[in-house]
Each structure stands twice: as structure tokens, then as C-alpha cells.
Design a protein around this motif. Structure first.
Motif, PDB file in Angstrom:
ATOM      1  N   THR A   1      35.997 -23.256  59.722  1.00 42.59           N
ATOM      2  CA  THR A   1      36.660 -22.047  60.222  1.00 42.59           C
ATOM      3  C   THR A   1      35.812 -21.275  61.233  1.00 42.59           C
ATOM      4  N   VAL A   2      34.517 -21.556  61.284  1.00 39.86           N
ATOM      5  CA  VAL A   2      33.689 -20.743  62.171  1.00 39.86           C
ATOM      6  C   VAL A   2      33.716 -21.233  63.623  1.00 39.86           C
ATOM      7  N   GLY A   3      34.008 -22.528  63.826  1.00 37.28           N
ATOM      8  CA  GLY A   3      33.982 -23.099  65.178  1.00 37.28           C
ATOM      9  C   GLY A   3      34.847 -22.344  66.175  1.00 37.28           C
TER      10      GLY A   3
ATOM     11  N   GLN B   1      35.481 -18.834  70.953  1.00 38.89           N
ATOM     12  CA  GLN B   1      36.085 -17.641  71.541  1.00 38.89           C
ATOM     13  C   GLN B   1      35.010 -16.696  72.074  1.00 38.89           C
ATOM     14  N   LEU B   2      34.002 -16.479  71.231  1.00 42.32           N
ATOM     15  CA  LEU B   2      32.926 -15.553  71.597  1.00 42.32           C
ATOM     16  C   LEU B   2      32.195 -16.054  72.847  1.00 42.32           C
TER      17      LEU B   2
ATOM     18  N   MET C   1      28.416 -27.691  70.019  1.00 40.78           N
ATOM     19  CA  MET C   1      29.691 -28.192  70.545  1.00 40.78           C
ATOM     20  C   MET C   1      30.447 -27.082  71.271  1.00 40.78           C
ATOM     21  N   ALA C   2      30.412 -25.880  70.689  1.00 37.57           N
ATOM     22  CA  ALA C   2      31.105 -24.754  71.313  1.00 37.57           C
ATOM     23  C   ALA C   2      30.465 -24.424  72.654  1.00 37.57           C
ATOM     24  N   GLY C   3      29.153 -24.499  72.712  1.00 36.80           N
ATOM     25  CA  GLY C   3      28.444 -24.240  73.960  1.00 36.80           C
ATOM     26  C   GLY C   3      28.799 -25.293  75.005  1.00 36.80           C
ATOM     27  N   GLN C   4      28.787 -26.540  74.562  1.00 39.21           N
ATOM     28  CA  GLN C   4      29.109 -27.639  75.473  1.00 39.21           C
ATOM     29  C   GLN C   4      30.546 -27.499  76.001  1.00 39.21           C
ATOM     30  N   ALA C   5      31.461 -27.152  75.106  1.00 43.25           N
ATOM     31  CA  ALA C   5      32.864 -27.002  75.508  1.00 43.25           C
ATOM     32  C   ALA C   5      33.006 -25.923  76.579  1.00 43.25           C
ATOM     33  N   ALA C   6      32.124 -24.940  76.527  1.00 41.49           N
ATOM     34  CA  ALA C   6      32.164 -23.860  77.512  1.00 41.49           C
ATOM     35  C   ALA C   6      31.360 -24.226  78.762  1.00 41.49           C
TER      36      ALA C   6
ATOM     37  N   ALA D   1      31.623  -9.070  60.540  1.00 41.04           N
ATOM     38  CA  ALA D   1      33.052  -9.294  60.322  1.00 41.04           C
ATOM     39  C   ALA D   1      33.332 -10.644  59.674  1.00 41.04           C
ATOM     40  N   ASP D   2      32.260 -11.349  59.244  1.00 45.26           N
ATOM     41  CA  ASP D   2      32.423 -12.660  58.593  1.00 45.26           C
ATOM     42  C   ASP D   2      33.157 -13.679  59.460  1.00 45.26           C
ATOM     43  N   LEU D   3      33.036 -13.536  60.764  1.00 42.26           N
ATOM     44  CA  LEU D   3      33.728 -14.471  61.664  1.00 42.26           C
ATOM     45  C   LEU D   3      32.877 -15.687  61.971  1.00 42.26           C
ATOM     46  N   TYR D   4      31.560 -15.464  62.021  1.00 42.66           N
ATOM     47  CA  TYR D   4      30.679 -16.480  62.606  1.00 42.66           C
ATOM     48  C   TYR D   4      29.764 -17.138  61.574  1.00 42.66           C
ATOM     49  N   HIS D   5      30.074 -16.920  60.306  1.00 46.26           N
ATOM     50  CA  HIS D   5      29.240 -17.504  59.260  1.00 46.26           C
ATOM     51  C   HIS D   5      30.057 -17.665  57.985  1.00 46.26           C
ATOM     52  N   VAL D   6      29.817 -18.738  57.273  1.00 44.06           N
ATOM     53  CA  VAL D   6      30.344 -18.860  55.913  1.00 44.06           C
ATOM     54  C   VAL D   6      29.188 -19.273  55.005  1.00 44.06           C
ATOM     55  N   SER D   7      29.301 -18.917  53.747  1.00 40.53           N
ATOM     56  CA  SER D   7      28.235 -19.210  52.791  1.00 40.53           C
ATOM     57  C   SER D   7      28.260 -20.670  52.384  1.00 40.53           C
ATOM     58  N   GLY D   8      27.124 -21.171  51.931  1.00 39.50           N
ATOM     59  CA  GLY D   8      27.018 -22.542  51.454  1.00 39.50           C
ATOM     60  C   GLY D   8      27.186 -22.671  49.951  1.00 39.50           C
ATOM     61  N   HIS D   9      27.501 -21.561  49.292  1.00 37.69           N
ATOM     62  CA  HIS D   9      27.612 -21.605  47.824  1.00 37.69           C
ATOM     63  C   HIS D   9      29.033 -21.314  47.367  1.00 37.69           C
ATOM     64  N   ALA D  10      29.342 -21.834  46.185  1.00 34.90           N
ATOM     65  CA  ALA D  10      30.672 -21.670  45.595  1.00 34.90           C
ATOM     66  C   ALA D  10      30.865 -20.236  45.117  1.00 34.90           C
TER      67      ALA D  10
END
Lengths: 557, 557
Positions: free
Chosen positions: B214-216, B221-222, B247-252, B363-372
């Protein structure tokens, strides 16, 4: 040109950080301005950058050098970051201090505690009452915040009106103290505002702030569900919250106990100054042990995990004869200030080990902030319609965000961190000078500088440990015996398993043998040679280079 | 009774804290169990409690004393808190180390870096492949987490199956590495699970976790909106995120630069071990200065504000010839770990001063946690249907919450912090023993104890400063000259404005004059008298009591 009057703003502290507020306003011809000072607060030391320091406050040397042109000090409210350095700075400024009643009560105690005359503090009534201070006419405009009688300052000068918000939020039902009154603010703005100097703390909070009145019901609910002893912590100075907690406890039929010196003192000050009239009866801690724990509610200091506060002492075991146990509830009616997470975590875990149910502000049910959020700031900008918005009370990132916000809404604005002198006279703010702004430390009873090496040496000893090398030189500049080493904060034995002091003594004795007379006679060179070799040996043995102190004693003929 | 076989669980680290994981499992008759060790990680020191220390890890003395009964070490994944102490502890344990490929690559480098044999690390394939280790049969079950090839361990013993989750989340599209496969987990649970020993890190997070995938889009966008240079930081070991950013950098249309040793090393390890096959081409930092900044994207180390990492160096000025300036964007694709807020804040403010647009994970847009998160944990409980849930990988409050959660859903559970030996053999967990568990420090190249006074002395020097008092006694036990003082980490001049060293020397000389011969001949008594008086003088002059080191040199006849 130089005789033209100007209105200047100069933050000495509080702009570029959250803490140690100190703002100078001046009016007059360049170099002949008459000044007022708004707030004189402290910030708190930490182990990382200021170990052993007691308090940190703005370096006010610039103002001290111009103290003959200073008219007065105005204190917006009683938080330590606005009032805490008053008794430290005042003796160098010696001008009247103006505050409102509750703040004055705190200020007078602070002056007395340092042996200063409390009557230097003059209590004044709020808007529309004014105080004349040289070219300025100043009035205290009530605002809502997390301590009673917070005020913005309406600062009139021949160059127009400045509103300095102090810390504030927009709360129309603040429980204790005056509500936000949009009409009153509009009245102040009526004749036009030259500059709004504005709190930036919560500029990153995107939703409008909530009222203090919203936390009461949630707290009542929580207490009803709690079967054991109920303990709650918040900032003692948040008198509204302390009252809310106490009322909720009382409503649940619990006896209220205030624990911690600050908690008792703040409630006293609030009652004495008339801002708190209906606080529930409390019982002393000594009597609490006779009350069944399900009928008790303790209000305790230490919401930030401070080691010596009541909450931490309860977490370690007993405080005033009271202990926590399985089935009790501990409520943080507070937000953890960045940097205090570990201290707060220790307490939470200690309570968890005791079986205590810990409730924190995670869900934002039991705490609201005392600062205006982004939409609130915009609302104030629009009510006040100033020519200029100057963001203050924030780290650099807050000032930047607040400036962008103001500019985005069509106001002239500027980022002015500590030491930036801004001319507010025209349609747009002009940076006219950068003065050296910094911080100074109270260390025990002594004022020390941030850059005089004392704190640096402490940090180095903590990070590197210390070796003291002693050497006696006789009357003929020959070593008397061998050098010897004392160790502090380092392993006594390193990789070779031979005691480090022994290794060093042998090694340095050999060094002395091969050192030529010129060096032996020169303390500086000899010290340097011993230091260098000591650090090499330590590096080999311990894998680190310690601080080294070389002490050479020369016997005189 | 004593000859009855039992299955035990004993956390030596990681249960009661987040960090320095080390879990022992044993099977056999009491006192004759054969053991395996799961993970051997570090935790990081801080200035408050462990100044100068390099690494902290679990005290494994208990296991070292029983090393003849230890079969193997299993490492679940390559995070420092699971693998970092491997080369420190291994030389005392000397058993085979089992890992999967990517973790093995890191483990081998770690062994080599400390001069140990990398071939002690044996790379194995995941479930259904198994390793036999004494009474245990162990298999690596792929889980999703924030580093490639994380694994739960399926530990079979004659007393049944234990699943040790390691760190995990439920991510069905993790970008890099294996997705969460509910069917596979159900297959493992098929024959019944005796105990689920389970990650508790995010038990306080009430909503189900989000996928790495979900972060890609948000990052893309950013980057599209950014006009200057784009710089992003995350944990280097979060290879999936590093890939997403690249990948996002390359795409841009931007050239990708990896900055910081860990960043380059992790990508290398991921490519070498085959978990990363499609990473964009990068350019070396030296070439980046020739690329227009709007075509550059830097991926840098230092998401936690570490002083020596690339982000902090960019914040201070230049790194590898690159500088940031007005119009650039800096993205924290990371969460600030509690305790690191100040360090991160420094960087953000430094960038703000440069005019850099800083974007954090607010805003929790650019990171997700690695734990359950909590619902994820419940989902796993329900898939695995173990007899017993043992919460691990958490502070005490996490273990408590997780136990309550498990019990609430009908599973037997227990809070077992470090040092708690739990018998998992029956229907419910039984605490059978408490062993002394603690932490040990790597200090430079030397292992030191947490309670041997070394770190305590460092903290005291930092908080109190140091006075060294020197005194030479002649052959007749008479003072030769006067005592003198050296000062470190204290003001040179106190309240009286007379240099402190002068004051002390005069005062101590007088003390010597009135000290009787018995004391003069007794080093301990003389030291104590000098120390006490020195602290008094310092208290009067400075308002604080420093550390005092007294050095008495006696000349021999």
C-alpha cells in the motif's frame, strides 16, 4: 533615517525550540529603542546533551547590556517554560514584573525561593485594563490554555498594535478559567492589528482542537469501571484537568488524595488566587491508608515519568505509605512529551508487573492539548486580520509550517528564530539584524555557558571513561618512582587479562626511561607524551580511547 | 517424577523488552534437558542508562554453563535484535547455527567481522525441510516481516509442536519475500499445536495491519509532486521498502543513489542471496553531482536520527559531495522508535532551516509496520489453535495485554518475562523456575557486566563532574606541600568568585594541619577526610557534590 522610530520583535528564546520563551519588543529610533520583555522561561536538561545541568534558559546578555532601556517584564502564564527563569534573570534586569493574579502567585513564590523581593511582581487586571511601559501600552487578554489565567498580550505602540498570543487554544468551555471569546478578540482587532505573534506548537495537528470539557465524561466512565484504587496523573499546573479528575472521583464516591508537592502547591495557588472555588475536599495521604482502596482516588505528579515524582515512586514501590497492586488502575491523563517516552515506559511496565491496569491517552479520550491546532490558528488569523503573522513558540519546522500557512492565507509572514530582529513597522516584516542568541545553564548554584567546555567534559567522561595518570618528578627533573594510573568508568582488566593499571604503569615507566631530558623538564610535552601513550595502550587493551588526565607533581629543591 | 520428560521454554532476552532476543527451548528429564537457542540479538545503548557502551545483549551465562547440552542455534531473521550478538555469544556456545539464505549471508559477514568461522552458519531451506537437533526437529516457516526471509520456527518435540513466530505480520503482498499463506499455517497447525510463542510488539494497535504494497502508490505520488532532489530514508534492512522507494524514483525518471554503508550492504546481501532480483540500476554518489537534482533520488540510512548515518550528515551539511537545499524533499518512510524522537527532531529542524520540505509518517501514508496488530494476532491464534499461547517480543505491558487477549479467546496463557522457565508439557503453562537473567555489555572490545560499577561511575561523572585531589606524603608521613585539585566537568569558579581549586587547596591544607597522625598514616581514613571536606566545599561554592577521586602518593624512605 536613523532617527526614524521603529517597532521591533526579537526572540531570545522560544523561537526555534519549544521551551525557554523570552521575547523582546522595542520601539524608538534605531539603537535607542525602549524595550519590554515577554516571558522568561526555562527548558529542561537531558542526559544526552546537558548531563548534570539543573535548568536551561535563554542567554539574555544582549538585553542585560541594554537593561537601562528595558521598561518591564510581562509574564503571559505560569508554565515553567514561560516563568521558570524569572528569578534567575531578574537580578540582572531589575524592572517591574507584570502578571495576572494566579501567575503572580506562582511568580512571587519563585522570587521568594531565590531570596528575591516578591513585591517586584505586580498583579494586574485583564483587558481592558492597561499598563504603561515606556512607549508601550500593554493589556492582558484572557486566552484558554492548560493553566489558569493564561493571557495574550495586546501591545500598543505608536507604530500600531501587536498581539502576542502566548500559549493558547480556542476553548469555549475550559472548565477552569476564561473561555475563548471570539467577540472579545474581534473587539481587540477592531482598530487593526499590525502584527500577530502567534503560538505554533500544534500547527501540524490537522483537526480543530477539542474542549477541556470533553474529557470529564470519559474519565467518569473509566472510574466507574474501575474496581481497585484509582490513580491518575496529569501536569499539576493543568488545574482544570486536576479539577475534572477530582470531580469525577468524588462523583464515584471516592476520597481524593493529592500526591506530590507540585500537585498540592498548584491547587493551593489556584484556590488562593480565586480561580478554583469548588475543588472537592481532599484527605491527607496519611489518612488514605485507612480508606478501602476501591474508595480512593489519588491524583499524582509525574505524568512525564520524572524519576522523583509520585508516579515513579509508586512504580518503584511505596510512596507516603501507599502502594499499588493487582486490580488498581493508573490513568495517564496527559500526553508524553517527545523525549520522555522511555521514562514513561518504565513506569507503565513497572505497573504492569504489579498487575495494575494502565490506561494511557492512546485513544485521545482522557486528554486534550492546550494549544491551538492548525484550523484554530487559521481561525485566529482570520479574526485578527493582522498585516503580519510572526510564528513563535515552535521548533524551526513549526515556524516554517506556520509561516507557509499564514502566507497561504494572504498574510505577510517571516520565519524568525531566536536572535532574529524583525522590524514590524511596515506592511511586511523585515529582518534587520541577527544577534547572538544562545542558552545558558544553571548548574547547581552557578551559571555556566553552553560552550565553556564543562558539559562537554562531562559527556566525554560518560562516553569514554577516565584514566588519571600520576607522576612525581624530583628536584632534578627525574621521575620519582613510576607513573601510576587510576581508573574510573572503565574495565579494570582488558583483553590481555592483565590489570590495565599494571600494564599502563609498566608501559609508561618504559616510556619515561626513553624520554629525553628536554621533554622531562617540560610539563606540557611530558603530559602530551604520557596522554598519547596511555590512549594507545587503552585502545589496544579495551578497544576505546578514554579521557586522560595527567597530573605531574614536581618536588622543589 | 524427576525422570519424566518435559518441554521447557526459557526466554533469556526479548521478553520484558523489545530487543536482545534470546529464547531457549529444552526437552528431557529435569536437569538433563537438551537445548536449542532461538536468536541471539542485541539492544542499543543510550546516554541515560548506558553511556559509552557499544552493544547490549542477554546474559547467557545460564546457557553457557549448560553448553554441553546445547544442540544448535536457530536465527529467525536478520534484524540486529535477533542476530546482532551471534558473534559475541557463539564462542562460548560453539554449536551449529542454522538460518535461511539471506539471514545466513548477514550472519556469515558478522562472524567473519569478528574473526570467526563463517562456515559455522548453515543455510537451510524452509518448510517442509527440517533440521534434527537432539530431541527437536525444527523447520523454518516463511512469514512476512520488514526484512527478507523472516521465519517462524516449527519446533517438534516428543511433547508436541511449538510454533515460535519470530517477528511477523500478515501480509499477503509483501513486495519482497514470501506472502502470508493462511493455508500453509493451517497445514502446520493440522496435527495440533502445543504452544504458540508469539510476537507481541503491536498488541496495542487496534486495527488490522496494512500491506507493504500500500505504500508504493503514495510514494510515487509524492515523488511526482517534488521538484527538487528527492531523499528518502528507511531501515536499510527493510529491503522491500528500499525497493519500493527505488522503483518509485525510477518510475519518475530519477537516478537512484544508495547512501550509507548499511544501505549498500543490505541491497548487496539481498541480491547475492537471490531475494532481490529486479532492483533498479543505481549510480555511485560521486556521479550524482553531475545529475540535475530534480532527476536524483537518494536512499539514505539514518531513519532514527543516528548521528553518524547519512541523513544526519546531510542535515549537518555535506555527505559524499552532496548537499540538500531549498526546494528538495526529505521523506521519512519509517516510524520513529520511542526514545529516538529528539535525534529525529534535530534532523527535521536542520532540514527546515535549509528550506527542505520534510515529509514524515504522520499520516501513515509512507510507512507500514512489520509486526502483527491485535486483530492479526487473534487471527493467528485462531488459525493455529494452540493449547498454550506464550507472548514474547514485548515489554511487560505488551506481554500482559497479549496474555489477556489470548485468555479472553479461550487459550491458556502466561506472562513469562526473561528468566522465567515455563513447562509447556501439559494443558496449561507452568512456571517451574526463575533463573537470573540480565544483560551484559560490549564496551569497546571488552565484555562488562551491567552491575559492576563501570557504567554507574560514568553516569556519576556526567551528572556530578569530577574533582581529583592529589597529595604527596613524605617518608615521615607528613604532607609534602599542600594538597591540590584538578577539575573536570565543573565550573572553575563558584559563588565566591575565587577559583575553586585555590579555595580547595587552602581549605584542604588547613585540614591537613589539624589532622592527627593516626589519620595521616592511614590512606583510607585520610582519603575519606579529604573527600568529605572536598564535597562540602564544592557544595558551598557550586551548590553540588561532585565525584571526588583522592590520590595519595607516599614517598618511601
Amino acid at each position: 533615517m536613523s532617527s526614524k522610530n521603529r517597532l521591533i520583535y526579537l526572540p531570545l528564546g522560544g523561537a526555534g525550540e519549544i521551551g525557554m520563551n523570552a521575547y523582546v519588543y522595542g520601539y524608538g529610533p534605531k539603537g535607542k529603542e525602549r524595550y519590554i520583555l515577554v516571558d522568561l522561561g526555562v527548558t529542561f536538561p537531558d542526559m544526552d546533551s546537558t548531563p548534570g545541568v539543573d535548568l536551561i534558559y535563554a542567554d539574555i546578555d544582549w538585553l542585560v547590556q541594554r537593561a537601562d532601556r528595558l521598561e518591564a517584564i510581562f509574564i503571559t502564564h505560569g508554565h515553567e517554560d514561560h516563568i521558570g527563569a524569572l528569578p534567575l534573570g531578574w537580578p540582572k534586569l531589575k524592572v517591574p514584573i507584570y502578571t495576572r493574579t494566579f501567575t503572580g502567585n506562582l511568580a512571587m513564590h519563585k522570587m521568594e525561593d531565590r531570596g528575591l523581593d516578591p513585591l517586584q511582581v505586580r498583579v494586574v487586571q485583564p483587558w481592558p485594563e492597561t499598563i504603561k511601559a515606556g512607549p508601550f501600552t500593554v493589556s492582558f487578554l484572557p486566552v484558554s490554555h492548560s493553566i489558569p489565567e493564561s493571557s495574550a498580550l495586546v501591545i500598543d505602540s505608536p507604530a500600531g498594535r501587536v498581539v502576542h498570543t502566548g500559549d493558547f487554544k480556542l476553548d469555549e468551555s475550559p472548565v477552569v478559567g476564561e473561555p475563548f471569546q471570539p467577540d472579545l478578540w474581534a473587539e481587540v482587532a477592531g482598530d487593526g492589528i499590525q502584527a500577530l505573534v502567534c503560538d505554533s506548537t500544534n500547527v501540524f495537528s490537522p483537526a480543530a482542537g477539542r474542549s477541556e470539557a470533553t474529557v470529564g465524561p470519559a474519565i467518569e466512565q473509566l472510574i466507574k469501571q474501575s474496581s481497585g484504587m484509582m490513580v491518575a496523573t496529569t501536569f499539576a499546573s493543568n488545574v482544570a484537568r486536576v479539577r475534572t479528575l477530582a470531580m469525577a472521583g468524588q462523583a464515584a464516591g471516592r476520597s481524593i488524595v493529592l500526591l506530590g508537592r507540585a500537585m498540592r502547591r498548584m491547587v493551593e495557588a489556584a484556590v488562593e488566587s480565586g480561580v478554583l472555588t469548588d475543588f472537592p475536599t481532599t484527605i491527607p495521604a496519611e489518612d488514605a491508608t485507612n480508606v478501602p482502596r476501591e474508595n480512593l482516588m489519588l491524583l499524582v505528579t509525574g505524568s512525564q515519568g520524572e524519576r522523583r515524582a509520585a508516579s515513579a515512586q509508586l512504580a518503584r514501590g511505596k510512596y507516603m505509605g501507599l502502594t499499588m497492586k493487582e486490580g488498581d488502575t493508573f490513568l495517564f491523563s496527559s500526553k508524553t512529551i517527545p523525549g520522555n517516552e522511555k521514562g514513561v515506559g518504565h513506569i507503565v511496565n513497572a505497573f504492569s508487573e504489579m498487575g495494575v491496569h494502565v490506561v494511557d491517552d492512546g485513544a485521545d479520550l482522557y486528554h486534550v492539548s492546550g494549544h491551538a491546532n492548525r484550523p484554530d490558528l487559521e481561525r485566529v488569523h482570520k479574526i485578527m486580520k493582522p498585516k503580519i503573522v510572526v510564528p513563535m513558540h515552535g521548533e524551526h519546522r513549526h515556524l516554517r509550517k506556520h509561516r507557509d500557512l499564514a502566507q497561504g492565507n494572504g498574510f505577510a509572514s517571516v520565519i524568525a528564530p531566536n536572535g532574529t530582529m524583525v522590524d514590524l513597522t511596515g506592511d511586511a516584516p523585515q529582518i534587520v539584524e541577527h544577534i547572538e542568541a544562545g542558552r545558558t545553564y544553571l548548574d547547581g548554584k552557578v551559571q555556566i555557558g553552553a560552550f565553556d567546555g564543562i558539559v562537554r567534559d562531562r559527556i566525554r567522561m560518560a562516553l569514554n571513561g577516565l584514566l588519571v595518570i600520576n607522576l612525581i618528578m624530583d628536584e632534578n627533573d627525574e621521575p620519582l618512582g613510576e607513573p601510576w594510573a587510576e581508573i574510573k568508568g572503565l574495565p579494570e582488566v582488558g583483553l590481555s587479562k592483565v590489570p590495565l593499571s599494571e600494564l599502563l604503569e609498566n608501559d609508561l615507566a618504559q616510556l619515561m626511561n626513553r624520554t629525553d631530558d628536554k621533554v622531562l623538564m617540560d610539563d606540557d610535552k611530558l603530559e602530551e607524551a604520557l596522554r598519547r601513550r596511555t590512549r594507545q595502550v587503552a585502545q589496544e587493551e579495551l578497544g576505546r580511547k578514554p579521557e586522560v588526565m595527567v597530573v605531574i607533581s614536581r618536588l622543589m629543591a
